[in-house]
Write a protein that holds these residues in place. Sequence first.
Motif, PDB file in Angstrom:
ATOM      1  N   HIS A 152      70.830  17.658 -25.424  1.00  0.00           N
ATOM      2  CA  HIS A 152      70.282  16.298 -25.313  1.00  0.00           C
ATOM      3  C   HIS A 152      69.659  16.087 -23.933  1.00  0.00           C
ATOM      4  CE1 HIS A 152      70.697  11.986 -24.211  1.00  0.00           C
ATOM      5  NE2 HIS A 152      70.231  11.805 -25.434  1.00  0.00           N
ATOM      6  N   ALA A 158      75.541  17.720 -25.704  1.00  0.00           N
ATOM      7  CA  ALA A 158      75.146  16.897 -24.562  1.00  0.00           C
ATOM      8  C   ALA A 158      74.166  17.650 -23.674  1.00  0.00           C
ATOM      9  CB  ALA A 158      76.382  16.480 -23.767  1.00  0.00           C
ATOM     10  N   ARG A 206      73.727  11.376 -30.588  1.00  0.00           N
ATOM     11  CA  ARG A 206      73.339  10.976 -29.240  1.00  0.00           C
ATOM     12  C   ARG A 206      71.913  10.437 -29.206  1.00  0.00           C
ATOM     13  NH1 ARG A 206      76.248  12.731 -24.761  1.00  0.00           N
ATOM     14  NH2 ARG A 206      78.233  13.722 -25.299  1.00  0.00           N
TER      15      ARG A 206
END
Length: 391
Positions: free
Chosen positions: A373, A370, A71
């Motif tokens: 992140h 996620a 990511r």
Amino acid sequence: MLAWSREVVDTEREGTRVAVLTAAVDLSLVASPPPAAAPASDSTALVLIYAHAIGLCKELWLPLIHELVHRLNTDGSHGRSASSDGTARRWKSVTIHTFDAFYAGDSAILNNRAEAVSAAAASGTHKSMEIDWDDLARDSASLARWARARALRENPGAPAVTVVGVGHSCGSYSLFRAAMLAPGCVDAVVAMDPPLLVPGKPWLIQYLKASGRVVLQRPPAFASRSAALDWIRGSAMMKGWAEQCIQLYLEHAFAPASLPAGTEPPSSSAAGDVAVRLKCSPVDEGATLRFSDQRDTFARLREPLVPIFLALSGRSAREPPPPDAPPGFKGETWSEVVFKHMPRANIRVVRMYKPLSHMLAVEDPAALAAFVHDAITDLRRLPVVETESKL
């Protein structure tokens, strides 16, 4: 692909060492944005430290870490939010460390925990042993300080280092407790289902102690890796794990049964279909679960600490019905208790993962990557509390 190196770090507790995996993210792999939007280099080095849940091992973080790096590489920002003048910035460097608690994984071998467990069994104290969670916090603080000093040495042009602790279950507790015991060791904590003992909820302590008793019934060794895998697949706790995490647990949570105590951990923990034993003894795992003195942690969460990004599971342990419970009684889950009662003074984001259990970090590594992140991307500019999903 990250290039991992194995290291051994002496903690500030005498005679205690922890096994660490370290990797530096290759910033040259960042996706190139259009020239006009090309990010400027930032002077701050980012360090991520991963602390696992009770009884697990450092390698179980690898699927989440690889997804996080993917990511960071594809968004081109390396997790840094825009500066006050709107200029996009990247970190000067990104270094990742994941480590085994002193009683688990390769650290258990380094610290010769098998001998301590044998001595406890011989004296009959193995069922009452307790591992103090403040010791886990002190080790986390030691590793964070070591990682910060290392980052400053390796980035002589960086006037600052941002250390973010990422923890699952007891690992997350150890990180925000470390921030209390050693102020300045971490700059933020991403906490995944922390087992916080909320005052007035005695069933939480009872659940931990009952879990400690159950763990003692777990077999410490298996006739083969195949038998160990059968046990893993039949375990209720591991039922929802991602397949990659199951294979990593099989490879790294076990040692050959013939491995002498105190031996340097091998790079491949259990090659071949040989007899194996759990590196984290059920006795030590039970001793960690039985510990129920979190001292002043809950009260101090009301004080300014560090930003905490809180990820909660939707299927954690549930309060059992009391003897006088009415028909249809449905007690709160541990996550609901934490959500409702944890002081908001330091929480920046709360996100609920309803389909996942307390083992959320190894059930859906991509979803939790996620979350990490988002946390490191928005570290500077998020509001005091942003509840992204209500119960």
